[in-house]
Design an enzyme around this catalytic site. Structure first.
Site, PDB file in Angstrom:
ATOM      1  N   HIS A 240       2.673  -9.349   3.066  1.00  0.00           N
ATOM      2  CA  HIS A 240       2.504  -8.407   4.169  1.00  0.00           C
ATOM      3  C   HIS A 240       2.728  -7.011   3.588  1.00  0.00           C
ATOM      4  CE1 HIS A 240       2.268 -11.447   7.280  1.00  0.00           C
ATOM      5  NE2 HIS A 240       3.376 -12.027   6.807  1.00  0.00           N
ATOM      6  N   THR A 241       1.642  -6.366   3.191  1.00  0.00           N
ATOM      7  CA  THR A 241       1.782  -5.071   2.509  1.00  0.00           C
ATOM      8  C   THR A 241       2.351  -3.992   3.426  1.00  0.00           C
ATOM      9  OG1 THR A 241      -0.533  -4.587   3.040  1.00  0.00           O
ATOM     10  CG2 THR A 241      -0.062  -5.547   0.874  1.00  0.00           C
ATOM     11  N   CYS A 242       2.177  -4.184   4.752  1.00  0.00           N
ATOM     12  CA  CYS A 242       2.709  -3.172   5.671  1.00  0.00           C
ATOM     13  C   CYS A 242       4.231  -3.116   5.615  1.00  0.00           C
ATOM     14  CB  CYS A 242       2.267  -3.464   7.105  1.00  0.00           C
ATOM     15  SG  CYS A 242       0.483  -3.618   7.283  1.00  0.00           S
ATOM     16  N   PHE A 243       4.857  -4.251   5.272  1.00  0.00           N
ATOM     17  CA  PHE A 243       6.319  -4.326   5.314  1.00  0.00           C
ATOM     18  C   PHE A 243       6.917  -4.670   3.948  1.00  0.00           C
ATOM     19  CE2 PHE A 243       4.492  -5.857   9.345  1.00  0.00           C
ATOM     20  CZ  PHE A 243       4.902  -4.831  10.175  1.00  0.00           C
TER      21      PHE A 243
END
Length: 884
Positions: free
Chosen positions: A850-853
Site C-alpha cells: 500500500h504505497t499510500c501508507f
C-alpha cells in the site's frame, strides 16, 4: 577695569571667572590628553623594541617578532628601533606576559631613541634625563594600586595584576578587579579599547623629544589624531568610545585563563550575572538618539570569554547575558553583526558553539509539555534571537555578491497580464528588520564564513512541536501577538523540521479551499473539493497538461486544492501513492530528449531549458505548475536541475559563479581567462564578444554580447565584462522566455506559501529532489511491524539480510515498490516510517504494498531463498494498481 568690575553683579563676576577657569582647564586637559597619547605610544614602541632585542623569556615562543622564538636574526639597535615602529603601526602581536620595560638610563645599553626622519633615514635622538624620569614615572603609575581597584582594564594592567598576585600568592586583587570591572557597564565598556584611548590613566610627559624627526603623518598616527579635515567631525563625537582592541583582549583572556579556573571563575560569573541585570535595566531606558557604543563594547568583550560555553558560565552567566541581549535595538544588532563579521570574525565559531551548547542543554534538562513548550523557554528563545545576529555576521564575513542580481524587475517587461497578476497577488514575504538594516539577503551570500548547516540544532528541531510553532507563526504575522515561533528563525531548524511547517501551511490552505467548495455546494453551485486529474498511462503528458491548462485559465485557486489522480482503467484510489506515481511518470516524459524542452548537460547530468525549443510558453508554464504541485502535495520528484534554477526561483539572476555546477568545463576555462594576467591574452585566447551555440538540429547560432561583438577582442581591460555578459546570456537572456513561463506556473501554486521565508535554494533542492543518502540501516531501525511480525521474527531478519545485499538500483526499486517513490525524503530514510505486515502463511504469492501508507504486505515464506526470489520479482513488475 575696576569700575567695570564694580558695576557688575556678583553672579556676572563669578560667571566670567568660571568661564575663564573652564577655558584654561579645557586647554590643559587637551594638552594632557595629547601627552598621554604620546606616552602610551612610546611605551608600546619600547615594548616592541625589547621584544625584538631581548625576547620575552619563553623558550618555546612562537611569535616570529620575538627574539625568544629563535626565528629573528640579531638586530642592531637602529634596525630594532625602526622595526619596532613598524610593528607598532601594524598593531603586531606582543608576547603574552611580557615583562614591563622602562626607558633605560645612561648606564643602560640603549642610549638612543631611534625614529625615522622626514627623509625616511634613521636618525638617533638622545633621550634626555627628563624623558627617562618621566618614563620611569609612567611605568610606576600604570602598576595598579590594589587598595583601589582600577576603573577599567587594559591588557598590560591585567598582566601586572596577575604578576603581583602570583608574586604575593594572593589573588584577592584579581578577584576584586574582575568583580568591579565585569559587573559594570561603564567600567567594562572602557576596558581593552584601542591603544589611543587606554592612556587616560597615564601621566603627562612634557618632553616630546622622542618624536623629533617623525613625519607629520606618523606623529598623527602615534597620537591617534585625525587629519585636519576630520577635526570638526571629531569634535562632535568626543564622547564616542573607540572600539575594543580584540587582539589585545584575546591575549589578556589567554593569560587570565592560564590560571586555575577555581581562582577567578566564581567572581567572573557573578560579575557577569550582575552585568546582565544592569543591561536589562539600562536598555529599555535608552532613547533612540542615545549612543549604544558602551553596550556594543560590553557585548564584544563578554562574548570573547573563552569558557563562556562551559561550566558555570554556560549554566548561569551566558543565559543571563542572552536574556539581556534580546532587548537590543535593531541598530545595535546591526553594529554587533558588523563587528563580528569584521575584526571579530575569528570568534564566530566559538560564539556559535557556545549558543548551540546553551540551547541543547536547556532542551535536555527542561521537561516540556503541551502547556509549556520549547517556544516558552526564555533562555532558548533569547539565545536563538542572539544567534540570528551571528547568522547575518556569518554571511557578511563570507563571500557576498552584488544585491543588484536580486532585482528581477526586468522579468516584468513585456510579460502577459496573467503573470503580472500572479506577481501582484503574491503574499509579500515579510522582510527581517535586521537584514534590511544591514542591506543583506540570504541570496547575496555565495559562500558563508561557516557552513549554514552549522546553525542547525537537531535536538531542538526534533523537540519543536511544529503544529504549535506554526500557530504562533501565523498569529505573529497577523496581529503581532508576541508569541515566539522558530519559523521566524528558520536558520536553526533542520530542513526536515521546516518541511513540517510548510506541510501544515499547505494542508490548511487545502482544507480552506475544501470548505469554500462545500459552502458553494450549499448555495447550489457546482462543488469540487479536490483538484482531480484523470489521465491515461499511454497519453499521460497530453492529458495532464490539457487539464491543468484549463484549470489554470478558469480558476487558478483550484491548483491549491488537494491533488487526486486517477489512472483510467485502474482500480487504485489515490491516498497519496497514485499521485506519487503520476508525478514520476510525468517527469520521465517531460525530460525525455524527444520533447526537446530541456537539454542535458553531459558533464553534470543536469537538465536546463532549451533556448531553441519549439514548444509554446504554455507548456513551460504547465511544467512549472507540476513542480509547484509536487512541493504543495509533499511529493519528491526525480529531477536534476542545477542549483542556479532554485536561486532563480527565489528571485536571483544567474551569475558567473553559477556556471560552476551548470557547466564546470566552461566555468574553468573562463576562470583561467580571468586568472591570466599576461598582456598577450588576446593572442592566447583569441576570443571576441561574439559567442556560438547549437540549436536542436545541431545548427550553429552566433550571438553578439555587445553590438558588433565580433569586432571586439577580449583583453585584460574588458575580460570581466565579457565573462559577466557571457554568463548572463547563458543563464538568463537565452532562456528568458522559457523560464518566465516556468516561473509563472510555479508561482501559481506556491505564491502564498512561506517557501521563500523558510528555505534557502539548497534546501529547496532537497525539498523537491529529496536526500541522496540511501542509508538502509536507518530504514531498518525505523521500520515498524504488524500482523504478528516483530524485529526478532526469522523472516524479518532474512528480509533485511536480503535488502542489504541488494544493489543500489534494486534498493531504489524497493523504495518505489513500497512507498511509490524511489527518492529519500528530507531527513533520511528514517522519515519514511515503513510498516511490514504479515500477509498470511507461506505461499507462492508475491509481496504487495500500500504505497499510500508505506505498508509492505509480506507472506511468511518458508526460506530465505524463496523470500528473495518473490521480492525481486515484485519490485521489478510493480507498475499499476490493479491488485489493490
Amino acid at each position: 577695569m575696576n569700575t567695570a568690575k564694580n558695576n557688575r553683579g556678583p553672579g556676572e563676576a563669578s560667571s566670567d571667572l568660571v568661564a575663564s577657569t573652564s577655558n584654561n582647564n579645557e586647554h590643559k586637559i587637551d594638552n594632557i590628553e595629547n601627552d598621554m597619547k604620546r606616552a602610551a605610544a612610546r611605551k608600546l614602541i619600547e615594548r616592541y623594541f625589547y621584544q625584538l632585542t631581548e625576547g620575552c623569556g619563553n623558550p618555546t615562543c612562537s611569535n616570529k617578532n620575538c627574539a625568544s622564538s629563535g626565528e629573528l636574526k640579531p638586530m642592531t639597535p637602529n634596525d630594532a628601533a625602526g622595526h619596532a615602529l613598524q610593528l607598532f603601526k601594524e598593531d603586531a602581536r606582543l608576547c603574552e606576559r611580557h615583562p614591563s620595560k622602562i626607558a633605560r638610563t645612561q648606564s643602560n645599553k640603549l642610549d638612543n631613541d631611534l625614529i625615522k626622519n622626514t627623509n625616511g633615514t634613521i636618525n638617533t635622538v638622545p633621550l634626555s634625563n627628563s624623558v627617562s624620569e618621566d618614563s620611569e614615572q609612567l611605568n610606576k603609575s600604570v602598576k595598579p594600586n590594589h587598595a583601589s581597584v582600577p576603573s577599567f582594564l587594559t591588557e598590560q594592567t591585567l598582566y601586572e595584576i596577575i604578576d603581583e598576585c602570583e608574586a604575593n600568592d594572593s589573588y584577592s586583587p584579581l578577584i576584586r578587579t574582575l568583580g568591579e570591572i565585569f559587573s559594570s557597564i561603564e567600567n567594562l565598556s572602557k576596558s581593552f579599547l584601542e591603544e589611543s584611548s587606554t592612556a587616560s590613566n597615564t601621566p603627562n610627559l612634557e618632553s616630546t623629544e622622542s618624536f623629533k624627526g617623525l613625519k607629520k603623518e606618523e606623529v598623527r598616527y602615534l597620537e591617534g589624531e585625525k587629519d585636519k579635515d576630520e577635526d570638526s567631525s571629531a569634535d562632535s563625537s568626543k564622547n564616542k568610545l573607540l572600539p575594543v582592541d580584540l587582539s589585545s583582549l584575546r591575549r589578556a583572556y589567554a593569560a587570565l585563563f592560564k590560571l586555575k579556573a577555581t581562582i577567578f571563575e566564581n567572581a567572573l560569573v557573578n560579575a557577569l550575572v550582575t552585568l546582565a541585570g544592569n543591561l536589562q535595566m539600562e536598555l529599555p531606558m535608552r532613547r533612540e538618539k542615545d549612543s549604544y557604543d558602551d553596550i556594543l563594547n560590553v557585548l564584544l568583550i563578554v562574548f570573547e570569554i573563552p569558557s563562556l560555553g562551559s561550566g558555570d558560565f554556560l549554566e548561569t552567566a551566558l543565559p543571563a547575558i542572552c536574556r539581556a541581549s534580546q532587548s537590543l535595538p535593531v541598530e545595535v544588532q546591526a553594529s554587533l553583526a558588523t563587528a563580528w563579521s569584521g575584526r571579530g570574525r575569528g570568534a564566530i565559531r566559538n560564539i556559535l558553539e557556545n549558543l548551540q551548547q546553551l540551547i541543547t542543554l536547556r532542551v535536555i534538562v527542561t521537561p516540556f509539555h503541551r502547556d509549556f513548550c520549547v517556544q516558552d523557554e526564555n533562555v532558548v528563545t533569547s539565545a536563538t534571537k542572539l544567534m540570528k545576529i551571528l547568522y547575518y555576521a556569518n554571511m557578511l564575513a563570507g563571500v557576498l555578491e552584488s544585491p543588484t542580481l536580486r532585482n528581477i524587475d526586468d522579468m516584468n517587461d513585456s510579460i502577459d497580464e496573467s503573470f503580472l497578476m500572479v506577481k501582484l497577488n503574491k503574499a509579500i514575504t515579510p522582510q527581517d528588520p535586521l537584514a534590511t538594516h544591514l542591506g543583506v539577503h540570504i541570496l547575496d551570500c555565495r559562500k558563508p564564513f561557516l557552513p549554514f548547516s552549522d546553525f542547525y540544532n537537531e535536538l531542538l528541531s526534533d523537540t519543536v512541536e511544529m503544529d504549535r510553532d506554526f500557530a504562533n507563526f501565523k498569529s505573529e504575522l497577523g496581529i503581532f501577538s508576541g508569541k515566539f515561533s522558530f519559523m521566524n528563525y528558520p536558520f536553526i531548524l533542520t530542513p526536515a523540521t521546516k518541511t513540517m511547517g510548510l506541510y501544515f501551511d499547505n494542508r490548511i490552505r487545502m482544507y480552506s479551499e475544501r470548505r469554500i467548495s462545500i459552502l458553494q455546494a450549499v448555495t447550489g453551485q457546482p462543488s469540487n473539493p479536490y483538484l482531480r486529474l484523470k489521465v491515461r498511462r499511454d497519453n499521460i503528458i497530453d492529458d495532464a497538461l490539457v487539464e491543468l491548462e484549463m484549470i489554470s485559465m478558469e480558476n487558478p485557486n483550484d491548483l491549491k486544492k488537494q491533488l487526486v489522480v486517477e489512472f483510467e482503467g485502474e482500480q487504485g484510489i489515490d491516498e497519496g501513492g497514485v499521485s506519487k506515481e503520476f508525478f514520476q511518470l510525468v517527469v520521465e516524459e517531460i525530460f525525455n530528449p524527444d520533447y526537446a524542452m530541456f537539454t542535458l548537460q553531459s558533464e553534470t547530468q543536469t537538465v536546463w531549458f532549451n533556448p531553441t525549443s519549439f514548444e509554446s510558453t504554455a507548456q513551460f508554464t504547465l511544467i512549472g505548475i507540476v513542480l509547484g504541485l509536487a512541493i504543495y502535495n509533499n511529493i519528491i520528484l526525480a529531477v536534476n536541475f542545477p542549483m542556479v534554477l532554485y536561486r532563480k526561483l527565489m528571485g536571483r539572476r544567474g551569475s558567473f559563479e553559477d556556471l560552476q555546477d551548470w557547466n564546470p568545463v566552461l566555468y574553468n576555462s573562463l576562470k583561467q581567462m580571468l586568472e591570466y594576467n599576461d598582456p598577450d591574452i588576446d593572442d592566447v585566447f583569441t576570443q571576441t564578444f561574439r559567442i556560438s551555440y547549437q540549436d536542436v538540429f545541431g545548427s550553429v547560432i552566433h550571438y553578439d554580447l555587445k553590438e558588433r561583438g565580433d569586432k571586439i577582442i577580449v583583453t585584460q581591460e574588458n575580460k570581466y565584462e565579457f565573462v559577466d555578459l557571457y554568463a548572463d546570456f547563458l543563464l538568463n537572456k537565452s532562456v528568458e522566455k522559457q523560464f518566465k513561463a516556468f516561473y509563472k506556473g510555479f508561482q501559481m501554486v506556491v505564491d502564498e506559501s512561506p517557501l521563500e521565508q523558510l528555505f534557502r535554494p539548497e534546501e529547496i533542492e532537497l525539498l523537491i529532489c529529496g536526500s541522496k543518502n540511501f542509508d538502509f540501516d536507518e530504514l531498518e531501525n525505523s521500520t515498524e511491524y504488524d500482523g504478528g511480525y516483530t524485529s526478532e521474527s526469522q523472516i524479518i531478519k532474512d528480509f533485511w539480510s536480503v535488502v542489504h545485499s541488494f544493489s543500489m538500483e534494486d534498493k531504489q526499486k524497493l523504495l518505489q515498490f513500497t512507498t511509490g517513490s524511489d527518492r529519500v525524503p528530507i531527513g533520511g530514510l528514517s522519515r519514511l516510517k515503513l510498516v511490514i505486515a504479515k500477509n498470511g502463511p507461506d505461499s507462492d504469492r508475491l509481496p504487495t504494498a500500500h504505497t499510500c501508507f508505506n505498508v509492505l504486505l509480506l507472506p511468511e515464506y518458508s526460506s530465505k531463498e524463496k523470500l528473495k526470489d518473490r521480492l525481486i520479482k515484485a519490485i521489478n513488475y510493480s507498475k499499476g494498481f490493479g491488485m489493490l
